[in-house]
Write a protein that holds these residues in place. Sequence first.
Motif, PDB file in Angstrom:
ATOM      1  N   GLN A 164       0.822  -1.205   0.000  1.00  0.00           N
ATOM      2  CA  GLN A 164       0.000   0.000   0.000  1.00  0.00           C
ATOM      3  C   GLN A 164       0.860   1.260   0.000  1.00  0.00           C
ATOM      4  OE1 GLN A 164      -2.406   1.260   3.473  1.00  0.00           O
ATOM      5  NE2 GLN A 164      -4.145   0.934   2.118  1.00  0.00           N
ATOM      6  N   ILE A 224      -3.381   6.103  -2.888  1.00  0.00           N
ATOM      7  CA  ILE A 224      -4.679   5.459  -2.702  1.00  0.00           C
ATOM      8  C   ILE A 224      -5.172   5.648  -1.277  1.00  0.00           C
ATOM      9  CG2 ILE A 224      -4.607   3.734  -4.532  1.00  0.00           C
ATOM     10  CD1 ILE A 224      -3.394   1.813  -2.542  1.00  0.00           C
ATOM     11  N   PRO A 238      -9.512   7.603   2.045  1.00  0.00           N
ATOM     12  CA  PRO A 238      -9.246   7.717   0.608  1.00  0.00           C
ATOM     13  C   PRO A 238      -9.043   9.170   0.204  1.00  0.00           C
ATOM     14  CG  PRO A 238     -11.567   7.330   0.998  1.00  0.00           C
ATOM     15  CD  PRO A 238     -10.901   7.212   2.326  1.00  0.00           C
ATOM     16  N   LEU A 273      -4.029   1.606 -11.121  1.00  0.00           N
ATOM     17  CA  LEU A 273      -3.170   0.817 -10.253  1.00  0.00           C
ATOM     18  C   LEU A 273      -2.934  -0.508 -10.943  1.00  0.00           C
ATOM     19  CD1 LEU A 273      -1.795   0.579  -7.530  1.00  0.00           C
ATOM     20  CD2 LEU A 273      -3.900  -0.417  -6.649  1.00  0.00           C
TER      21      LEU A 273
END
Lengths: 285, 274, 271
Positions: free
Chosen positions: B29, B214, B229, B264
Amino acid sequence: MRVGDVNGEPSIVEDASRFAAVIYPSHWRRPPLIADVRLRWAISLGVVLYLVVGIGAVEVNWGRLSEGWERGLRFLGGFAQPDFVSRWDDIREGLLESLTMTLTATVVGVMISIPVGIGAARNIATSPVYLACRALIALSRSLQEIIVAILFVAMVGFGPLAGFLTLAFATIGFLAKLLAEDIEDIDAAQVEAIRATGAGWWQVLDYGIRSQVTPRLIGLSLYRLDINFRESAVIGIVGAGGVGATLNTALDRYEYDSAAAILILIIAIVLVTEYVSGWVRARVQ
Amino acid sequence: MLRLESLTKRYRTGDLALSAVSLEIPAGQVVGLIGPSGAGKSTLIRCVNRLVEPTSGRIWLGDLEVTRLGRGGLRRARRRMGMIFQEYALVERLTVMENLLSGRLGYVSFWRSLARRFPPDDIRNAFRLLDRVGLMEHADKRADALSGGQRQRVGIARALAQDPDILLVDEPTASLDPKTSRQIMRLLREVCAEQGLAAIVNIHDVVLAQQFMIRIVGLRAGVVVYDGPPDGLTPEVLTEIYGEEDWTGTGEQTDVDRSAPPGLPDTDELVGAL
Amino acid sequence: MAIRQTPEGPIWRKRTGLASVALWCGWLALVLLFVVAWEAMTRNQIWAFVWDAPEQAADLIDRMVPPRWSYMDQLWAPLWDTINIATLGTLMAILLAVPVAFMAARNTTPSVLFVRPVAIFIIVASRSVNALIWALLLVAILGPGLLAGIIAIALRSIGFIGKLLYEAIEEIDPRQVEAVRATGAGPAQVLDFGIVPQIMPAFAGITLFRWDINIRESTVLGLVGAGGIGLQLKASVDGLAWPQVTLIFIVILATVILSEWVSARVRAALT
């Protein structure tokens, strides 16, 4: 979607998969400092050869050295127990000479350096004056204090006066050069502004230039005071007065404890003058 | 992957830079860390690899508690955390290749690194990374001969040379022009995706953060005030983070950019390609 | 700056009354000090020697020219010794000064409280004593010869190189060091990759500069017996062989100018 494609903009690299196919070198050497291989070898060889010849030329007399070892220890012992007392009259005399010639030589040296420095600044001096002043500076800088001292001793005889002349002469080379460089570096706009008021040459010097270089001149003079004291401890070796002569005598007589006392005093005075002149310089600038 | 448990840092001057920050970042992430100057962003990143010693709290890298490691253990843990700096922080007078290989310092012995004799695999990998960031022909140049964008790419490659699990990125674009900034951010996103790296990215520019991240964490005075977000950054939230200002323009631009969600790439597919 | 009120109206002065009085006192004290120092210094001076100094100078110049060129044959070997003293002394000083500098720099010292003061003391002690005095001591201890000269040059240079180098180390960019540390590098590797590349240019400049000064200083070390061309100088001065002295001065001057030129060229090439 294409790999590495963010927000529809083209990626720096179009296709990551091509990296898998390329075979990259597994060997890398830092590019050498000297690109030419032969020159590189020649220089390395020259250095090694010099070291061999140079170190070989140093004759070490081991017998003398072991004797020296014992003397060295005695000298260090002298530092542990310095003898200020038995030669105190000589030491005081030498220190007094060193200090007086340091002070007088610095004052006189600075007074001569100011006109010489102004004359050696390209932006305000005329050509013949410039050349004459620069020649004087070059002469003073290239002759070492000790050599100048030899000449002055030959002229005016042994004693602190020769030392005073030597240090004053050396001060000119140091201070006039830096002063001239300072004047050459000054802010031309300020000089321009003063000149625009209709000021004459002397007035320009006073208002436009003096104000800009004075703080640094004071700082440099104090710094030179420092250097002059250190030098005054040396030139006594050739008979120009000062504590150097006392030290020389003490060592000739193998009086290591007196010699240690003199060295300790020199270091202490150097530290004090350095500290004081640093403090004053910080306040002036 | 990375877990911070009530991390606190108080400097010797008494300033509280971080106050009980808890955060969990799963593998792969990429998190943007935003906040005003002095909010503690840099301190947070430097606490993770203990360039700055945290005052209290714990840091877990996987199963490893970073905060309890001794010197040797810390060095081994630092290998797993690649760091990228605001002013590139390349060693200016070394060549690009040496800078890249310095990423391997934690793996090789001192004498090997002193003689600049790195293992062949390290060198092969360094060339691959150099090619990846598009600087293949600059390998032998000195770092100070490169432009800002090129230097930052070397900085990224150096971090990747460590073969890390996570990237700690401190204001990667602060010294770059807008176009180069976007290129660098994209490159960062790409390499994270390719290698499945997690990342914490300190970033000043809210728009850039919204475009390329993200998940956004908002920090204010050492406290996490937002975690969510990018499209949750409403004017109210931005006011909460940065203080009172007219944020309407920022919000609109976000909407435009968000209409094409940041592609992504499928991580598995890429890892396979490598 | 001050405005003074007088019956004729305000007068502007650069300084206030008190400040100008203090300034005057300062100058007065300096003048008095100078007079006192001058009196003390010239107390034992025999002025007759000074008054005929111009004649002495003229006489000296008369005896010094022309230089005795044929003496050059005997100067090549001492000149070579002089260069060796300076170069080997500088090399020795580098070996000793580099660790001292790293111990003295705040950002690399192992301990600010214990190691740093020792390193600073070494630097200060080395700097306050002139190379000629070091040579004087070493000749007394080791006996005359090159070795005493080399060690004297080295001892004096430690302080010079150490001081400038530790200042350069304190001025390095800490971010580059931090970046190397962040890769998991050990302390020795941080030194090698993060610190050494940053100080290399300063190091090269400082040592070349010192080498140049050392050439200059080593030409006179022989005056106290520490080898080199100074030995010939002393012998010639003591033997009143002034034409030889002139030639030695010329050789020294040429060597100094040449070494200055070499060091400036190499420094320019390196940066």
